[in-house]
Design an enzyme around this catalytic site. Structure first.
Site, PDB file in Angstrom:
ATOM      1  N   ASP A 104       0.799  -1.225   0.000  1.00 41.06           N
ATOM      2  CA  ASP A 104       0.000   0.000   0.000  1.00 41.06           C
ATOM      3  C   ASP A 104       0.832   1.275   0.000  1.00 41.06           C
ATOM      4  OD1 ASP A 104       1.115  -0.134   2.496  1.00 41.06           O
ATOM      5  OD2 ASP A 104      -0.706  -0.895   3.458  1.00 41.06           O
ATOM      6  N   GLU A 140      -2.105   4.914   3.481  1.00 38.49           N
ATOM      7  CA  GLU A 140      -2.048   3.531   2.985  1.00 38.49           C
ATOM      8  C   GLU A 140      -3.427   2.904   2.787  1.00 38.49           C
ATOM      9  OE1 GLU A 140      -0.185   4.739   5.471  1.00 38.49           O
ATOM     10  OE2 GLU A 140       1.888   4.485   4.803  1.00 38.49           O
ATOM     11  N   HIS A 211       7.426   4.772  13.063  1.00 37.16           N
ATOM     12  CA  HIS A 211       7.634   5.647  11.904  1.00 37.16           C
ATOM     13  C   HIS A 211       6.370   6.208  11.276  1.00 37.16           C
ATOM     14  CE1 HIS A 211       6.645   1.962   9.654  1.00 37.16           C
ATOM     15  NE2 HIS A 211       6.348   2.763   8.654  1.00 37.16           N
ATOM     16  N   HIS A 243      14.164   4.854  12.004  1.00 36.44           N
ATOM     17  CA  HIS A 243      13.804   5.066  10.604  1.00 36.44           C
ATOM     18  C   HIS A 243      14.595   6.259  10.080  1.00 36.44           C
ATOM     19  CE1 HIS A 243      11.166   5.679   7.101  1.00 36.44           C
ATOM     20  NE2 HIS A 243      10.652   4.486   7.358  1.00 36.44           N
TER      21      HIS A 243
HETATM   22  C1  UD1 Z   1       6.418   4.679   3.546  1.00 35.11           C
HETATM   23  C2  UD1 Z   1       5.121   3.947   3.294  1.00 35.11           C
HETATM   24  C3  UD1 Z   1       4.690   3.204   4.534  1.00 35.11           C
HETATM   25  C4  UD1 Z   1       5.769   2.272   5.012  1.00 35.11           C
HETATM   26  C5  UD1 Z   1       7.072   3.030   5.171  1.00 35.11           C
HETATM   27  C6  UD1 Z   1       8.125   2.000   5.424  1.00 35.11           C
HETATM   28  C7  UD1 Z   1       3.826   5.283   1.714  1.00 35.11           C
HETATM   29  C8  UD1 Z   1       2.642   6.128   1.511  1.00 35.11           C
HETATM   30  N1  UD1 Z   1       4.068   4.894   2.970  1.00 35.11           N
HETATM   31  O1  UD1 Z   1       6.190   5.636   4.592  1.00 35.11           O
HETATM   32  O2  UD1 Z   1       3.525   2.452   4.272  1.00 35.11           O
HETATM   33  O3  UD1 Z   1       5.390   1.745   6.245  1.00 35.11           O
HETATM   34  O4  UD1 Z   1       7.404   3.752   3.975  1.00 35.11           O
HETATM   35  O5  UD1 Z   1       9.227   2.461   6.047  1.00 35.11           O
HETATM   36  O6  UD1 Z   1       4.509   4.971   0.775  1.00 35.11           O
HETATM   37  N2  UD1 Z   1      13.995   8.538   3.877  1.00 35.11           N
HETATM   38  C9  UD1 Z   1      15.370   8.606   3.805  1.00 35.11           C
HETATM   39  N3  UD1 Z   1      16.077   7.471   3.504  1.00 35.11           N
HETATM   40  C10 UD1 Z   1      15.469   6.276   3.286  1.00 35.11           C
HETATM   41  C11 UD1 Z   1      14.080   6.204   3.398  1.00 35.11           C
HETATM   42  C12 UD1 Z   1      13.360   7.348   3.683  1.00 35.11           C
HETATM   43  O7  UD1 Z   1      15.948   9.661   3.986  1.00 35.11           O
HETATM   44  O8  UD1 Z   1      16.164   5.283   3.028  1.00 35.11           O
HETATM   45  C13 UD1 Z   1      13.206   9.752   4.164  1.00 35.11           C
HETATM   46  C14 UD1 Z   1      12.456  10.276   2.923  1.00 35.11           C
HETATM   47  O9  UD1 Z   1      13.194  11.185   2.180  1.00 35.11           O
HETATM   48  C15 UD1 Z   1      11.226  10.909   3.528  1.00 35.11           C
HETATM   49  C16 UD1 Z   1      11.019  10.136   4.825  1.00 35.11           C
HETATM   50  O10 UD1 Z   1      12.205   9.400   5.078  1.00 35.11           O
HETATM   51  O11 UD1 Z   1      11.470  12.248   3.825  1.00 35.11           O
HETATM   52  C17 UD1 Z   1       9.837   9.204   4.764  1.00 35.11           C
HETATM   53  O12 UD1 Z   1       9.911   8.346   3.632  1.00 35.11           O
HETATM   54  P1  UD1 Z   1       8.582   8.006   2.822  1.00 35.11           P
HETATM   55  O13 UD1 Z   1       8.823   6.986   1.778  1.00 35.11           O
HETATM   56  O14 UD1 Z   1       7.944   9.279   2.386  1.00 35.11           O
HETATM   57  O15 UD1 Z   1       7.814   7.258   3.992  1.00 35.11           O
HETATM   58  P2  UD1 Z   1       6.331   7.206   4.406  1.00 35.11           P
HETATM   59  O16 UD1 Z   1       5.433   7.659   3.314  1.00 35.11           O
HETATM   60  O17 UD1 Z   1       6.194   7.825   5.724  1.00 35.11           O
HETATM   61  N1  UDP Z   2      13.073  -3.982   9.353  1.00 36.85           N
HETATM   62  C1  UDP Z   2      14.428  -4.171   9.121  1.00 36.85           C
HETATM   63  N2  UDP Z   2      15.319  -3.399   9.811  1.00 36.85           N
HETATM   64  C2  UDP Z   2      14.927  -2.469  10.718  1.00 36.85           C
HETATM   65  C3  UDP Z   2      13.542  -2.283  10.955  1.00 36.85           C
HETATM   66  C4  UDP Z   2      12.635  -3.048  10.247  1.00 36.85           C
HETATM   67  O1  UDP Z   2      14.810  -5.020   8.319  1.00 36.85           O
HETATM   68  O2  UDP Z   2      15.796  -1.820  11.305  1.00 36.85           O
HETATM   69  C5  UDP Z   2      12.105  -4.771   8.584  1.00 36.85           C
HETATM   70  C6  UDP Z   2      11.129  -5.566   9.397  1.00 36.85           C
HETATM   71  O3  UDP Z   2      11.601  -6.848   9.612  1.00 36.85           O
HETATM   72  C7  UDP Z   2       9.878  -5.573   8.543  1.00 36.85           C
HETATM   73  C8  UDP Z   2      10.006  -4.343   7.697  1.00 36.85           C
HETATM   74  O4  UDP Z   2      11.333  -3.871   7.848  1.00 36.85           O
HETATM   75  O5  UDP Z   2       9.839  -6.690   7.676  1.00 36.85           O
HETATM   76  C9  UDP Z   2       9.026  -3.317   8.126  1.00 36.85           C
HETATM   77  O6  UDP Z   2       9.260  -2.137   7.466  1.00 36.85           O
HETATM   78  P1  UDP Z   2       8.656  -0.778   7.972  1.00 36.85           P
HETATM   79  O7  UDP Z   2       8.406  -0.860   9.433  1.00 36.85           O
HETATM   80  O8  UDP Z   2       9.565   0.279   7.453  1.00 36.85           O
HETATM   81  O9  UDP Z   2       7.306  -0.681   7.152  1.00 36.85           O
HETATM   82  P2  UDP Z   2       5.846  -1.296   7.349  1.00 36.85           P
HETATM   83  O10 UDP Z   2       5.953  -2.746   7.531  1.00 36.85           O
HETATM   84  O11 UDP Z   2       5.230  -0.594   8.514  1.00 36.85           O
HETATM   85  O12 UDP Z   2       5.150  -0.910   6.088  1.00 36.85           O
END
Ligand code: UD1
Ligand code: UDP
Length: 380
Positions: A104, A140, A211, A243
């Site tokens: 999602d 989501e 997160h 995160h």
């Molecule tokens: C997204 C997903 C959410 C999931 C989460 C997993 C959507 C709508 N939501 O959350 O369902 O649970 O990811 O973690 O897609 N960022 C970094 N480095 C990274 C990753 C992220 O700097 O490696 C920063 C991005 O630039 C952004 C923030 O973290 O500013 C959040 O990332 P984003 O993909 O927008 O996350 P969510 O939408 O909150």
């Molecule tokens: N996870 C990981 N390292 C971490 C934290 C989470 O590998 O430091 C894994 C965890 O096992 C799970 C997934 O990341 O499978 C969950 O991702 P996240 O919480 O970012 O997203 P969500 O599941 O809420 O969409």
């Protein structure tokens, strides 16, 4: 709308952009790479950067097209627009027979939407999860509902998820209960046994992740205060892989950094995360995937959210939806730490999310349908 009948092997484009998508599509990508019926093409969008790239290699996934859409503090509307435009271009160039999306996220929605515009049928892995509250989790719940309108194949992890889809009018012939691929991956990783656990300096360890957008800000600050109070008990080590989101770090770092009994660590790669989970006594999380993994390893999970699309774990007794109130967090975590009977009841409840063969079922269904004579409808 009809897609042209394909012959095997199916040229399947797997679109993934975030950490959980990498984890949950890895079993599908690996199985397709090993199958004569599929010619998989993994497209990574880079919605996440570090947290995505730290996963791919060790999960055996090779990205053939790597987009780089991430921006710091990205806005949902900008990110969605960039993703749809760039994915549409890749699909026009590569002309896949099938697009596979998972879950999602913004990447999954944009992948499904771009495929719809390019008239490529969509398979949705982890279909049918619902809270019934359109803006919780945000965004989501809307994303997965919209993907449900687009997809031709709906691979639901549980019977309940399948029922949500048929209740919404998806023909039951297009809904398949497979289990969740997260279990496939967890078993695959634990089998390798190469991860190492982060920290254990005190008698018991609580693994925490936070997160979600709807928890950011004051709620997350309150949860941070609750974690400090738990650490002050003196008998628990709290391990919290932070995160990468700046919105998470700007709240949790000032609240928790340097506090005795709290280890803030960088995101763990999946091998180390699985080992750390296996070595923990209790999990506090607002993550979706961790709600599925914790019961598989017999770890009670307290879910720090007001809704969950994974009530199966709560009903099984393996997880408790406790909300975000700091008092409830301190009380419920304390009860599990201090009451061995309550602890054993949760830790022995079992895993309702599958047997580790979900990807196999996804591939079997797709191969059967692509080999058949009937035209494939691209939309429900
Ligand atoms: C997204 C997903 C959410 C999931 C989460 C997993 C959507 C709508 N939501 O959350 O369902 O649970 O990811 O973690 O897609 N960022 C970094 N480095 C990274 C990753 C992220 O700097 O490696 C920063 C991005 O630039 C952004 C923030 O973290 O500013 C959040 O990332 P984003 O993909 O927008 O996350 P969510 O939408 O909150
Ligand atoms: N996870 C990981 N390292 C971490 C934290 C989470 O590998 O430091 C894994 C965890 O096992 C799970 C997934 O990341 O499978 C969950 O991702 P996240 O919480 O970012 O997203 P969500 O599941 O809420 O969409």
């Amino acid at each position: 709308m009809s897609a042209p009948q394909s012959v095997l092997p199916v040229r399947a484009m797997l679109v993934l952009g975030t950490r959980p998508e990498a984890i949950k599509l890895a079993p599908v990508a690996r199985s397709m790479a090993d199958s004569a019926d599929f010619d998989p093409l993994v497209v990574t969008t880079g919605q996440h950067r570090e947290m995505l790239h730290q996963m791919l290699g060790l999960l055996g996934v090779t990205s053939r097209v790597a987009l780089d859409v991430m921006r710091s503090r990205q806005q949902l509307s900008d990110l969605t627009a960039r993703l749809v435009a760039e994915l549409g271009e890749v699909m026009r160039e590569k002309r896949p027979d099938l697009v596979v999306v998972q879950g999602d996220t913004t990447t999954a929605l944009a992948g499904a939407l771009a495929a719809f515009y390019e008239k490529v049928p969509v398979a949705h892995v982890e279909a049918g999860l619902r809270t019934g509250v359109i803006d919780n989790p945000f965004p989501e719940e809307l994303n997965r509902s919209l993907i449900g309108r687009i997809a031709r194949w709906h691979f639901a992890p549980t019977e309940r998820a399948a029922r949500h889809l048929t209740d919404e009018g998806v023909p039951k012939e297009q809904v398949f209960v497979t289990g969740n691929t997260v279990i496939d991956n967890l078993l695959w990783v634990l089998d390798r046994g190469t991860g190492s656990s982060a920290f254990r300096t005190r008698a018991r360890k609580i693994l925490v992740t936070l997160h979600r957008r709807e928890n950011q800000g004051e709620r997350m600050r309150g949860m941070g205060r609750a974690l400090r109070r738990l650490a002050e008990r003196g008998d628990v080590e709290i391990v919290l892989p932070l995160h990468k989101s700046p919105a998470v770090r700007e709240v949790l770092l000032p609240e928790l950094d340097g506090h005795a009994g709290i280890a803030l660590v960088e995101p763990l790669d999946y091998l180390d995360f699985a080992a750390t989970l296996a070595d923990s006594d209790l999990v506090l999380t607002d993550s979706g995937g961790i709600q599925e993994e914790a019961p598989s390893l017999g770890k009670p999970a307290l879910v720090l959210r007001t809704t969950t699309e994974r009530p199966e774990a709560v009903e099984a007794g393996a997880a408790r939806l406790i909300g975000t109130d700091p008092e409830a967090i301190v009380r419920d975590a304390g009860e599990l730490l201090d009451d061995p009977v309550a602890y054993r009841r949760m830790s022995g409840a079992g895993n309702p999310f599958g047997d580790g063969r979900a990807a196999e079922r996804v591939l079997a269904q797709l191969a059967e349908d692509f080999a058949a004579e009937v035209p494939l409808d691209a939309v429900v």
